[in-house]
Design a protein around this motif. Structure first.
Motif, mmCIF file in Angstrom:
data_model
loop_
_atom_site.group_PDB
_atom_site.id
_atom_site.type_symbol
_atom_site.label_atom_id
_atom_site.label_comp_id
_atom_site.label_asym_id
_atom_site.label_seq_id
_atom_site.Cartn_x
_atom_site.Cartn_y
_atom_site.Cartn_z
ATOM 1 N N GLU A 1 -42.174 81.043 -12.721
ATOM 2 C CA GLU A 1 -43.196 80.182 -13.324
ATOM 3 C C GLU A 1 -42.634 78.855 -13.816
ATOM 4 O OE1 GLU A 1 -45.078 82.320 -16.454
ATOM 5 O OE2 GLU A 1 -45.906 83.867 -15.132
ATOM 6 N N GLN A 2 -41.352 78.852 -14.179
ATOM 7 C CA GLN A 2 -40.759 77.641 -14.744
ATOM 8 C C GLN A 2 -39.266 77.608 -14.443
ATOM 9 O OE1 GLN A 2 -41.595 75.785 -18.898
ATOM 10 N NE2 GLN A 2 -39.862 77.125 -19.214
ATOM 11 N N ALA A 3 -38.786 76.435 -14.076
ATOM 12 C CA ALA A 3 -37.353 76.239 -13.853
ATOM 13 C C ALA A 3 -36.778 75.476 -15.039
ATOM 14 C CB ALA A 3 -37.109 75.461 -12.562
ATOM 15 N N THR A 4 -35.596 75.910 -15.473
ATOM 16 C CA THR A 4 -34.952 75.286 -16.629
ATOM 17 C C THR A 4 -33.518 74.917 -16.274
ATOM 18 O OG1 THR A 4 -36.268 76.643 -18.135
ATOM 19 C CG2 THR A 4 -34.342 75.541 -19.062
ATOM 20 N N LEU A 5 -33.151 73.710 -16.625
ATOM 21 C CA LEU A 5 -31.776 73.246 -16.449
ATOM 22 C C LEU A 5 -31.234 72.807 -17.798
ATOM 23 C CD1 LEU A 5 -29.278 72.098 -14.865
ATOM 24 C CD2 LEU A 5 -30.562 69.954 -14.703
ATOM 25 N N GLU A 6 -30.040 73.282 -18.137
ATOM 26 C CA GLU A 6 -29.358 72.843 -19.349
ATOM 27 C C GLU A 6 -27.946 72.401 -18.997
ATOM 28 O OE1 GLU A 6 -31.204 74.972 -23.332
ATOM 29 O OE2 GLU A 6 -29.341 75.706 -22.497
ATOM 30 N N ILE A 7 -27.580 71.219 -19.450
ATOM 31 C CA ILE A 7 -26.219 70.722 -19.300
ATOM 32 C C ILE A 7 -25.701 70.416 -20.701
ATOM 33 C CG2 ILE A 7 -24.747 68.934 -18.323
ATOM 34 C CD1 ILE A 7 -26.748 68.571 -16.104
ATOM 35 N N VAL A 8 -24.696 71.172 -21.127
ATOM 36 C CA VAL A 8 -24.168 71.040 -22.499
ATOM 37 C C VAL A 8 -22.684 70.723 -22.419
ATOM 38 C CG1 VAL A 8 -23.908 72.141 -24.745
ATOM 39 C CG2 VAL A 8 -25.855 72.741 -23.288
ATOM 40 N N ASP A 9 -22.244 69.703 -23.135
ATOM 41 C CA ASP A 9 -20.824 69.357 -23.173
ATOM 42 C C ASP A 9 -20.337 69.339 -24.612
ATOM 43 O OD1 ASP A 9 -20.802 66.528 -24.379
ATOM 44 O OD2 ASP A 9 -22.212 66.263 -22.723
ATOM 45 N N ASN A 10 -19.025 69.284 -24.788
ATOM 46 C CA ASN A 10 -18.422 69.263 -26.120
ATOM 47 C C ASN A 10 -17.859 67.883 -26.462
ATOM 48 O OD1 ASN A 10 -16.251 69.158 -24.426
ATOM 49 N ND2 ASN A 10 -15.044 70.724 -25.481
ATOM 50 N N GLY A 11 -18.437 66.857 -25.865
ATOM 51 C CA GLY A 11 -17.942 65.503 -26.102
ATOM 52 C C GLY A 11 -18.461 64.887 -27.371
ATOM 53 N N LYS A 12 -18.510 63.556 -27.392
ATOM 54 C CA LYS A 12 -18.933 62.818 -28.574
ATOM 55 C C LYS A 12 -20.440 62.624 -28.535
ATOM 56 C CE LYS A 12 -14.633 62.460 -29.674
ATOM 57 N NZ LYS A 12 -14.045 63.243 -30.755
ATOM 58 N N GLY A 13 -21.151 63.537 -29.158
ATOM 59 C CA GLY A 13 -22.606 63.447 -29.149
ATOM 60 C C GLY A 13 -23.155 62.355 -30.030
ATOM 61 N N GLY A 14 -22.402 61.959 -31.051
ATOM 62 C CA GLY A 14 -22.866 60.894 -31.933
ATOM 63 C C GLY A 14 -23.654 61.438 -33.102
ATOM 64 N N PRO B 1 -25.982 70.125 -32.738
ATOM 65 C CA PRO B 1 -25.553 70.187 -34.146
ATOM 66 C C PRO B 1 -24.041 70.319 -34.320
ATOM 67 C CG PRO B 1 -27.475 71.581 -33.766
ATOM 68 C CD PRO B 1 -27.028 71.117 -32.423
ATOM 69 N N GLY B 2 -23.373 71.051 -33.445
ATOM 70 C CA GLY B 2 -21.940 71.257 -33.584
ATOM 71 C C GLY B 2 -21.085 70.210 -32.902
ATOM 72 N N GLY B 3 -21.712 69.107 -32.496
ATOM 73 C CA GLY B 3 -20.973 68.107 -31.728
ATOM 74 C C GLY B 3 -21.167 68.332 -30.250
ATOM 75 N N GLY B 4 -21.187 67.278 -29.504
ATOM 76 C CA GLY B 4 -21.443 67.393 -28.089
ATOM 77 C C GLY B 4 -22.842 66.884 -27.757
ATOM 78 N N HIS B 5 -23.286 67.193 -26.568
ATOM 79 C CA HIS B 5 -24.551 66.652 -26.078
ATOM 80 C C HIS B 5 -25.238 67.688 -25.202
ATOM 81 C CE1 HIS B 5 -27.128 64.360 -23.266
ATOM 82 N NE2 HIS B 5 -27.335 63.567 -24.294
ATOM 83 N N ARG B 6 -26.584 67.726 -25.255
ATOM 84 C CA ARG B 6 -27.354 68.666 -24.441
ATOM 85 C C ARG B 6 -28.448 67.910 -23.697
ATOM 86 N NH1 ARG B 6 -28.613 72.197 -27.871
ATOM 87 N NH2 ARG B 6 -27.459 74.028 -27.128
ATOM 88 N N LEU B 7 -28.563 68.199 -22.383
ATOM 89 C CA LEU B 7 -29.680 67.734 -21.576
ATOM 90 C C LEU B 7 -30.446 68.968 -21.137
ATOM 91 C CD1 LEU B 7 -31.266 65.628 -19.890
ATOM 92 C CD2 LEU B 7 -29.613 66.020 -18.054
ATOM 93 N N ARG B 8 -31.740 68.982 -21.438
ATOM 94 C CA ARG B 8 -32.573 70.143 -21.094
ATOM 95 C C ARG B 8 -33.780 69.659 -20.293
ATOM 96 N NH1 ARG B 8 -33.377 75.409 -23.042
ATOM 97 N NH2 ARG B 8 -35.520 76.163 -22.912
#
Length: 380
Positions: free
Chosen positions: A319-332, A362-369
Motif C-alpha cells: 500500500e505504501q513505499a517508504t525510504l529512509e536515509i539516515v547518516d551520523n554527520g553534521k545535522g546542524g 535528535p542525536g546528531g546526523g540527518h534523516r531523509l524520509r
C-alpha cells in the motif's frame, strides 16, 4: 566490476597484472646470490649443502607463489595465507640453521607481510622477524655488522612496503571516487536536459493540443478545416507522448541500480553503508521515484554530511513505499532548509501523492524520509 575488485596490484587502471608484479618482485631476489654462493663455493658441504639447496629452492618457489596468489588488496585466494606461513617457516629455518647470509631469507618475508597483511598485523610480523634475525645471528655467532645491516633492512623494507601498499590503495580509491564524481556530473547534466526538455517542449506541445481542440470546435462547420486541425492535434499529442517517454528514459534508473550506485559512492567517500530492503520489487514508476530519492539523498550525504556511516532502508507493504536515509554527520542545530535538489524531489513526490521529510535527527546526523502510496502515477 565491484569496487573491491578494482583495488588491485597491477596497472594504473586497477586491473590485476601478475606479470608486472612477478617481474618487479623478482628483481629483489638477486640478493639470494649470497646464500647460493655458500652452496656453490663449498662453504656448506655434504648433507648440509644438499639441505640448504632444497630449502633455498623451496623458499623461492613459495615466495613467488605467495606473490602471485594475491588477487587484490582486499581479496586473498585460499592459498595466500598457507603459502605465507610456509614461506615464513622456511625463511626462519634457513636463518636459524645456517646463519650468515641466510639471515636475508626472513627479510624477504617482510616484503610479503607489507603487501599481504593488514597494516597492524604487518607491523607485528615485521617486529617478530626483526627478533628472529637478531636472535639467529647471535645464535650462529655472526658478526655484529651483518646483524645490524639485516636488522635495518627488516625495518626499512617493512615500513616501505606497508607504505607502498597503503599508497596504492589510496590512489586507486581516489581514482574510483573521481570516476564516480564524473558519473554523477554526467547524470546531473542528463537530468538538467530532461527537465529543460520537459518544461519547454512539454509545455508548448500541451498548449498546441489545447489550441487545436479549441480551433476544432470553432471549425465544426468546415469539415476540411476540422480534419486538418484534428491532424494537428493528433501529431501534437503523439509528440507530447514521445517527449515524455524520452524524458522518462533520461531520468529513470531502477531502485536496485541506484542502491548499488549509492553503495559505491558512499564507500568511495569513506562512509560505511548499511542497506536494508524489504517488500520489493516495486511497481515501475514507484521504483523509479524511490531510485531518484536514493540518488538525491546519497548525493547530499556525500557532499554535505561529513558522515562516517549511512543507513538506507526501503520498505513496501503493498500500500505504501517508504525510504529512509539516515547518516551520523553534521545535522546542524538551527532551522533546516531544503536545498534545490530536495525541493525538486519534494515536488515530484508530492505530485505522486507522497510526502518528503528531511532534517537533523535528535542525536546528531540527518534523516531523509520519503513516503509514496502504491499505484502512484508519478509524472515524468
Amino acid at each position: 566490476m565491484s569496487f573491491a575488485e578494482r583495488i588491485t596490484f597491477g596497472d594504473a587502471d586497477g586491473k590485476p597484472s601478475r606479470k608486472r608484479r612477478l617481474i618487479g618482485i623478482s628483481v629483489g631476489l638477486v640478493y639470494l646470490v649470497f646464500p647460493l654462493t655458500d652452496i656453490v663455493s663449498g662453504t656448506l658441504k655434504g648433507g648440509r649443502a644438499i639441505a640448504a639447496g632444497v630449502l633455498l629452492l623451496a623458499f623461492v618457489s613459495c615466495f613467488l607463489a605467495t606473490v602471485l596468489a594475491n588477487r587484490s588488496f582486499f581479496e586473498r585466494s585460499r592459498l595466500t595465507y598457507p603459502l605465507l606461513v610456509v614461506t615464513s617457516v622456511l625463511g626462519v629455518t634457513g636463518a636459524l640453521i645456517f646463519g650468515g647470509s641466510w639471515l636475508s631469507l626472513p627479510v624477504y618475508s617482510v616484503v610479503l607481510y607489507g603487501f599481504t597483511l593488514p597494516a597492524v598485523w604487518a607491523v607485528w610480523a615485521m617486529l617478530t622477524t626483526l627478533a628472529v634475525v637478531v636472535g639467529s645471528g647471535l645464535a650462529n655467532h655472526d658478526d655484529a655488522d651483518t646483524i645490524i645491516v639485516l636488522g635495518l633492512q627488516v625495518l626499512t623494507l617493512g615500513v616501505l612496503f606497508i607504505s607502498v601498499r597503503n599508497t596504492r590503495a589510496l590512489s586507486v580509491k581516489l581514482r574510483v571516487a573521481q570516476d564516480e564524481v564524473a558519473r554523477l556530473a554526467a547524470t546531473e547534466e542528463r537530468l538538467r536536459i530532461a527537465r529543460d526538455l520537459h518544461d519547454l517542449l512539454g509545455h508548448s506541445l500541451s498548449l498546441i493540443v489545447l489550441k487545436s481542440e479549441l480551433a476544432g470546435r470553432l471549425a465544426e462547420d468546415s469539415p476540411k478545416t476540422h480534419k486538418e486541425i484534428a491532424d494537428i492535434e493528433s501529431v501534437a499529442r503523439k509528440a507530447l507522448e514521445e517527449v515524455r517517454e524520452a524524458v522518462t528514459g533520461y531520468r529513470q534508473r531502477s531502485l536496485p541500480e541506484e542502491i548499488d550506485s549509492a553503495r559505491a559512492v558512499l564507500r568511495a567517500a569513506g562512509v560505511e553503508a548499511e542497506v536494508r530492503v524489504s517488500g520489493t520489487p516495486l511497481p515501475g514508476l514507484l521504483d523509479g521515484l524511490l531510485g531518484w530519492s536514493v540518488r538525491e539523498g546519497t548525493t547530499n550525504v556525500v557532499r554535505h554530511a561529513r558522515a562516517t556511516r549511512c543507513e538506507i532502508k526501503v520498505t513496501f507493504d503493498g500500500e505504501q513505499a517508504t525510504l529512509e536515509i539516515v547518516d551520523n554527520g553534521k545535522g546542524g542545530d538551527g532551522p533546516y532548509e531544503m536545498g534545490s535538489g530536495l525541493r525538486g524531489l519534494d515536488e515530484r513526490v508530492a505530485g505522486a501523492g507522497g510526502t518528503v521529510a528531511a532534517g537533523p535527527t535528535p542525536g546528531g546526523g540527518h534523516r531523509l524520509r520519503v513516503l509514496v502510496p502504491a499505484g502512484t502515477e508519478a509524472c515524468a
